[in-house]
Motif scaffolding. Structure first.
Motif, PDB file in Angstrom:
ATOM      1  N   ALA A  79       1.005  -1.372   0.106  1.00  0.00           N
ATOM      2  CA  ALA A  79      -0.246  -0.138  -0.269  1.00  0.00           C
ATOM      3  C   ALA A  79       0.781   1.435   0.071  1.00  0.00           C
ATOM      4  CB  ALA A  79      -1.106   0.174   1.134  1.00  0.00           C
ATOM      5  N   ALA A  80       1.905   1.170   1.066  1.00  0.00           N
ATOM      6  CA  ALA A  80       2.664   2.585   0.927  1.00  0.00           C
ATOM      7  C   ALA A  80       3.518   2.718  -0.225  1.00  0.00           C
ATOM      8  CB  ALA A  80       3.821   2.424   2.161  1.00  0.00           C
ATOM      9  N   THR A  81       3.252   1.430  -1.274  1.00  0.00           N
ATOM     10  CA  THR A  81       4.558   1.255  -2.376  1.00  0.00           C
ATOM     11  C   THR A  81       3.977   2.038  -3.475  1.00  0.00           C
ATOM     12  OG1 THR A  81       5.712  -0.307  -2.392  1.00  0.00           O
ATOM     13  CG2 THR A  81       5.651   0.129  -4.450  1.00  0.00           C
ATOM     14  N   TYR A  82       2.211   1.864  -3.382  1.00  0.00           N
ATOM     15  CA  TYR A  82       1.313   2.043  -4.387  1.00  0.00           C
ATOM     16  C   TYR A  82       1.130   3.772  -4.402  1.00  0.00           C
ATOM     17  CZ  TYR A  82       1.067  -3.014  -5.833  1.00  0.00           C
ATOM     18  OH  TYR A  82       0.683  -3.759  -5.210  1.00  0.00           O
ATOM     19  N   TYR A  83       1.266   4.225  -2.950  1.00  0.00           N
ATOM     20  CA  TYR A  83       0.626   5.126  -2.246  1.00  0.00           C
ATOM     21  C   TYR A  83       2.153   6.937  -3.369  1.00  0.00           C
ATOM     22  CZ  TYR A  83       0.081   9.680  -0.008  1.00  0.00           C
ATOM     23  OH  TYR A  83      -0.066  10.970   0.900  1.00  0.00           O
ATOM     24  N   GLY A  91      -1.204  10.183 -12.724  1.00  0.00           N
ATOM     25  CA  GLY A  91      -1.396   8.438 -13.782  1.00  0.00           C
ATOM     26  C   GLY A  91      -1.040   7.382 -13.647  1.00  0.00           C
ATOM     27  N   SER A  92      -0.443   7.071 -12.376  1.00  0.00           N
ATOM     28  CA  SER A  92       0.083   5.132 -12.431  1.00  0.00           C
ATOM     29  C   SER A  92      -1.484   4.917 -12.203  1.00  0.00           C
ATOM     30  CB  SER A  92       1.336   6.012 -11.210  1.00  0.00           C
ATOM     31  OG  SER A  92       1.986   6.492 -11.161  1.00  0.00           O
ATOM     32  N   PHE A  93      -2.412   4.969 -11.506  1.00  0.00           N
ATOM     33  CA  PHE A  93      -3.475   3.982 -11.368  1.00  0.00           C
ATOM     34  C   PHE A  93      -4.510   5.254 -11.887  1.00  0.00           C
ATOM     35  CE2 PHE A  93      -0.332   3.842  -8.316  1.00  0.00           C
ATOM     36  CZ  PHE A  93      -0.402   1.947  -8.372  1.00  0.00           C
ATOM     37  N   ALA A  94      -6.102   4.665 -11.722  1.00  0.00           N
ATOM     38  CA  ALA A  94      -6.813   5.281 -12.897  1.00  0.00           C
ATOM     39  C   ALA A  94      -7.351   6.169 -12.338  1.00  0.00           C
ATOM     40  CB  ALA A  94      -7.638   4.114 -13.191  1.00  0.00           C
ATOM     41  N   GLU A  95      -6.908   6.702 -11.448  1.00  0.00           N
ATOM     42  CA  GLU A  95      -7.088   7.737 -10.378  1.00  0.00           C
ATOM     43  C   GLU A  95      -6.029   8.031  -9.210  1.00  0.00           C
ATOM     44  OE1 GLU A  95     -10.110   5.967  -6.747  1.00  0.00           O
ATOM     45  OE2 GLU A  95     -11.134   5.514  -9.125  1.00  0.00           O
ATOM     46  N   PRO A  96      -6.927   8.949  -8.571  1.00  0.00           N
ATOM     47  CA  PRO A  96      -5.174   9.705  -7.687  1.00  0.00           C
ATOM     48  C   PRO A  96      -5.957   9.175  -6.846  1.00  0.00           C
ATOM     49  CG  PRO A  96      -6.636  11.565  -8.949  1.00  0.00           C
ATOM     50  CD  PRO A  96      -6.768  10.512  -9.134  1.00  0.00           C
ATOM     51  N   LEU A  97      -4.552   8.377  -5.809  1.00  0.00           N
ATOM     52  CA  LEU A  97      -4.860   7.242  -5.070  1.00  0.00           C
ATOM     53  C   LEU A  97      -4.184   8.131  -3.447  1.00  0.00           C
ATOM     54  CD1 LEU A  97      -3.099   4.014  -6.250  1.00  0.00           C
ATOM     55  CD2 LEU A  97      -5.410   4.738  -6.153  1.00  0.00           C
ATOM     56  N   SER A  98      -5.151   8.219  -2.524  1.00  0.00           N
ATOM     57  CA  SER A  98      -5.227   8.671  -1.020  1.00  0.00           C
ATOM     58  C   SER A  98      -4.739   7.135  -0.714  1.00  0.00           C
ATOM     59  CB  SER A  98      -6.451   9.127  -0.459  1.00  0.00           C
ATOM     60  OG  SER A  98      -7.261   7.990  -0.297  1.00  0.00           O
ATOM     61  N   ALA A 128       4.769  -2.995 -10.288  1.00  0.00           N
ATOM     62  CA  ALA A 128       4.447  -4.018  -8.576  1.00  0.00           C
ATOM     63  C   ALA A 128       3.014  -4.085  -7.964  1.00  0.00           C
ATOM     64  CB  ALA A 128       4.615  -1.831  -7.732  1.00  0.00           C
ATOM     65  N   THR A 129       2.248  -4.152  -8.882  1.00  0.00           N
ATOM     66  CA  THR A 129       1.208  -4.333  -9.079  1.00  0.00           C
ATOM     67  C   THR A 129       1.415  -6.178  -8.837  1.00  0.00           C
ATOM     68  OG1 THR A 129      -0.159  -3.411  -9.953  1.00  0.00           O
ATOM     69  CG2 THR A 129      -1.500  -4.965  -9.663  1.00  0.00           C
ATOM     70  N   MET A 130       2.411  -6.491 -10.059  1.00  0.00           N
ATOM     71  CA  MET A 130       2.253  -7.932 -10.433  1.00  0.00           C
ATOM     72  C   MET A 130       3.819  -8.778  -9.470  1.00  0.00           C
ATOM     73  SD  MET A 130       3.434  -8.132 -15.015  1.00  0.00           S
ATOM     74  CE  MET A 130       4.638  -6.676 -14.291  1.00  0.00           C
ATOM     75  N   ALA A 131       4.491  -8.028  -8.652  1.00  0.00           N
ATOM     76  CA  ALA A 131       5.043  -8.322  -7.527  1.00  0.00           C
ATOM     77  C   ALA A 131       4.360  -8.535  -6.269  1.00  0.00           C
ATOM     78  CB  ALA A 131       6.206  -7.765  -7.371  1.00  0.00           C
ATOM     79  N   GLN A 132       3.515  -7.769  -6.073  1.00  0.00           N
ATOM     80  CA  GLN A 132       2.358  -8.563  -5.220  1.00  0.00           C
ATOM     81  C   GLN A 132       1.578  -8.972  -5.668  1.00  0.00           C
ATOM     82  OE1 GLN A 132      -1.206  -5.497  -3.806  1.00  0.00           O
ATOM     83  NE2 GLN A 132      -1.820  -7.400  -2.563  1.00  0.00           N
TER      84      GLN A 132
END
Length: 163
Positions: A79-83, A91-98, A128-132
């Motif tokens: 979660a910290a990595t994605y943030y 733009g790394s994700f479909a929407e900004p991440l809190s 990162a998602t594939m690693a998870q």
């Protein structure tokens, strides 16, 4: 009662740390190294916990405590990595991440529900998602097998010792 409180307290503390850590750094080389080191720390913690289960007079309880620490730590690390990924590259994700969105995405990937509302768009986010995903399979499959084996081994040792 402490058998329930200790794992719950540990998991709650990990979530609090996730929300309180100053995660304002860009996801650059040092953050990627941090993810790798964090995964190594999770593996080391898990190894130590397996040894603790094997030596415990109450291996089932130790197994619950081990999983109640290892799984949240693993998930919060992602979660910290994605943030951080999203902070460094909008733009790394479909929407900004809190932080909550990043944790939600992590749990969605872990549970394989995949609602599709948040998806990785950039290569680093997809990596990162594939690693998870690979880590999830290992955590659920291999780690569960190792924990069950450690509990069975400790119980057999206890029976042989006359406990």
């Amino acid at each position: 009662m402490s058998a329930v409180l200790r794992p719950l307290t540990g998991a709650t503390a990990l979530v609090l740390v996730y929300y309180l850590l100053p995660l304002n750094k860009r996801f650059e080389g040092s953050a990627a190294v941090g993810l790798v080191l964090g995964l190594a720390a999770v593996a080391a913690l898990f190894t130590w916990q397996i040894r603790s289960i094997l030596r415990s007079s109450r291996p089932r309880l130790r197994a619950v405590e081990a999983l109640a620490t290892t799984v949240p730590l693993f998930l919060l690390l992602f979660a910290a990595t994605y943030y951080l990924l999203d902070q460094s590259g909008p733009g790394s994700f479909a929407e900004p991440l809190s932080r909550t969105d990043a944790l939600y995405f992590t749990l969605t990937v872990f549970s394989t529900v995949g609602f599709g509302d948040i998806t990785p768009h950039t290569e680093p986010a997809r990596i990162a998602t594939m690693a998870q995903m690979v880590g999830d399979i290992l955590l659920v499959g291999v780690a569960a097998h190792v924990v069950v084996g450690a509990v069975q081994s400790a119980l057999a040792r206890g029976s042989a010792d006359g406990r």
